[in-house]
Scaffold this active site. Structure first.
Site, PDB file in Angstrom:
ATOM      1  N   ASN A  68       0.847  -1.201   0.000  1.00 55.77           N
ATOM      2  CA  ASN A  68       0.000   0.000   0.000  1.00 55.77           C
ATOM      3  C   ASN A  68       0.877   1.243   0.000  1.00 55.77           C
ATOM      4  OD1 ASN A  68       0.636  -0.771   2.689  1.00 55.77           O
ATOM      5  ND2 ASN A  68      -1.103   0.314   3.538  1.00 55.77           N
ATOM      6  N   ILE A  69       0.404   2.258  -0.723  1.00 59.65           N
ATOM      7  CA  ILE A  69       1.130   3.527  -0.849  1.00 59.65           C
ATOM      8  C   ILE A  69       0.125   4.643  -0.556  1.00 59.65           C
ATOM      9  CG2 ILE A  69       2.448   5.041  -2.388  1.00 59.65           C
ATOM     10  CD1 ILE A  69       3.232   2.505  -3.989  1.00 59.65           C
ATOM     11  N   GLU A  70       0.353   5.333   0.549  1.00 59.40           N
ATOM     12  CA  GLU A  70      -0.612   6.353   0.990  1.00 59.40           C
ATOM     13  C   GLU A  70      -0.260   7.730   0.441  1.00 59.40           C
ATOM     14  OE1 GLU A  70      -0.869   5.769   5.261  1.00 59.40           O
ATOM     15  OE2 GLU A  70      -2.102   3.979   4.924  1.00 59.40           O
ATOM     16  N   CYS A  81      -4.151   0.370  -2.480  1.00 57.05           N
ATOM     17  CA  CYS A  81      -3.981  -0.829  -1.651  1.00 57.05           C
ATOM     18  C   CYS A  81      -2.894  -1.729  -2.245  1.00 57.05           C
ATOM     19  CB  CYS A  81      -5.267  -1.632  -1.606  1.00 57.05           C
ATOM     20  SG  CYS A  81      -6.613  -0.872  -0.702  1.00 57.05           S
ATOM     21  N   GLU A 127      -3.029  -4.913  -2.792  1.00 57.06           N
ATOM     22  CA  GLU A 127      -3.553  -5.895  -3.748  1.00 57.06           C
ATOM     23  C   GLU A 127      -3.670  -5.281  -5.148  1.00 57.06           C
ATOM     24  OE1 GLU A 127      -4.686  -5.009  -0.814  1.00 57.06           O
ATOM     25  OE2 GLU A 127      -5.867  -6.563   0.155  1.00 57.06           O
ATOM     26  N   CYS A 165     -10.091  -5.193   0.772  1.00 57.10           N
ATOM     27  CA  CYS A 165     -11.231  -4.264   0.761  1.00 57.10           C
ATOM     28  C   CYS A 165     -12.134  -4.569  -0.441  1.00 57.10           C
ATOM     29  CB  CYS A 165     -10.741  -2.819   0.718  1.00 57.10           C
ATOM     30  SG  CYS A 165     -10.229  -2.261  -0.918  1.00 57.10           S
ATOM     31  N   CYS A 171     -10.708  -3.782  -3.968  1.00 57.59           N
ATOM     32  CA  CYS A 171      -9.727  -4.781  -4.432  1.00 57.59           C
ATOM     33  C   CYS A 171     -10.422  -6.070  -4.849  1.00 57.59           C
ATOM     34  CB  CYS A 171      -8.688  -5.047  -3.345  1.00 57.59           C
ATOM     35  SG  CYS A 171      -7.565  -3.641  -3.129  1.00 57.59           S
TER      36      CYS A 171
HETATM   37  N1  THU Z   1      -5.237  -1.420   2.648  1.00 58.86           N
HETATM   38  C1  THU Z   1      -4.693  -2.274   1.744  1.00 58.86           C
HETATM   39  O1  THU Z   1      -3.556  -2.093   1.299  1.00 58.86           O
HETATM   40  N2  THU Z   1      -5.445  -3.332   1.333  1.00 58.86           N
HETATM   41  C2  THU Z   1      -6.729  -3.583   1.738  1.00 58.86           C
HETATM   42  O2  THU Z   1      -7.398  -4.417   1.166  1.00 58.86           O
HETATM   43  C3  THU Z   1      -7.268  -2.840   2.881  1.00 58.86           C
HETATM   44  C4  THU Z   1      -6.574  -1.560   3.201  1.00 58.86           C
HETATM   45  C5  THU Z   1      -4.439  -0.252   3.086  1.00 58.86           C
HETATM   46  C6  THU Z   1      -4.954   1.064   2.585  1.00 58.86           C
HETATM   47  C7  THU Z   1      -4.403   2.020   3.619  1.00 58.86           C
HETATM   48  O3  THU Z   1      -3.092   2.417   3.255  1.00 58.86           O
HETATM   49  C8  THU Z   1      -4.314   1.195   4.887  1.00 58.86           C
HETATM   50  O4  THU Z   1      -4.429  -0.158   4.490  1.00 58.86           O
HETATM   51  C9  THU Z   1      -5.400   1.503   5.905  1.00 58.86           C
HETATM   52  O5  THU Z   1      -6.657   1.434   5.336  1.00 58.86           O
END
Ligand code: THU
Length: 138
Positions: free
Chosen positions: A42-44, A53, A55, A90, A93
């Site tokens: 994941n990259i915010e 996300c 995935e 999520c 995804c």
């Molecule tokens: N996140 C994922 O990478 N995959 C998911 O299926 C659920 C959420 C990440 C997004 C965000 O950076 C962090 O988790 C918190 O929601």
């Protein structure tokens, strides 16, 4: 490929996560039918919604490379530090998986470690999902 190796690749991918806001780190390892593995994290973003996300990051890397057939994905997600929780993918995804994967046979492996994991089919995680076939009505 053994599940153990795919989970180790997801745990390794998790170390690449960029998560200054949630501090929730996720790694994914996507196995193609041809045996290749694509990793994603994941990259915010300071603006929050552009966050991707793990995935989808893995899927988009693979699709960019021309891959269209997938067998399984391992996901490892948890607050910073050791991976201590089971992080389910999520809804967005799951919908991306629905675009490229057979819901009956695609495996979603949600792991804490190579020894601790749960596994579901895409159909179990996204019952009655809407996919490319639903657009072919004629
Ligand atoms: N996140 C994922 O990478 N995959 C998911 O299926 C659920 C959420 C990440 C997004 C965000 O950076 C962090 O988790 C918190 O929601």
């Amino acid at each position: 490929m053994e599940k153990e190796k795919l989970i180790l690749a997801a745990l390794e991918a998790r170390t690449h996560a960029y998560t200054p806001y949630s501090h929730f780190q996720v790694g994914a390892a996507l196995l193609t039918r041809s045996g290749k593995v694509y990793q994603g994290c994941n990259i915010e973003n300071a603006s929050y919604t552009p966050t991707i996300c793990a995935e989808r990051n893995a899927f988009f890397k693979a699709v960019y490379e021309g891959e269209r057939e997938f067998e399984a994905i391992a996901i490892a997600g948890s607050p910073e530090g050791e991976c201590i929780s089971y992080a389910a993918p999520c809804g967005v995804c799951r919908q991306v998986m629905m675009e490229f994967c057979d819901p009956e046979t695609f495996h979603i492996i949600i792991a804490k470690s190579p020894e601790e994991y749960v596994e579901y089919s895409l159909k179990e995680m996204l019952p009655m999902g809407f996919g490319p076939g639903d657009l072919q009505l004629g």
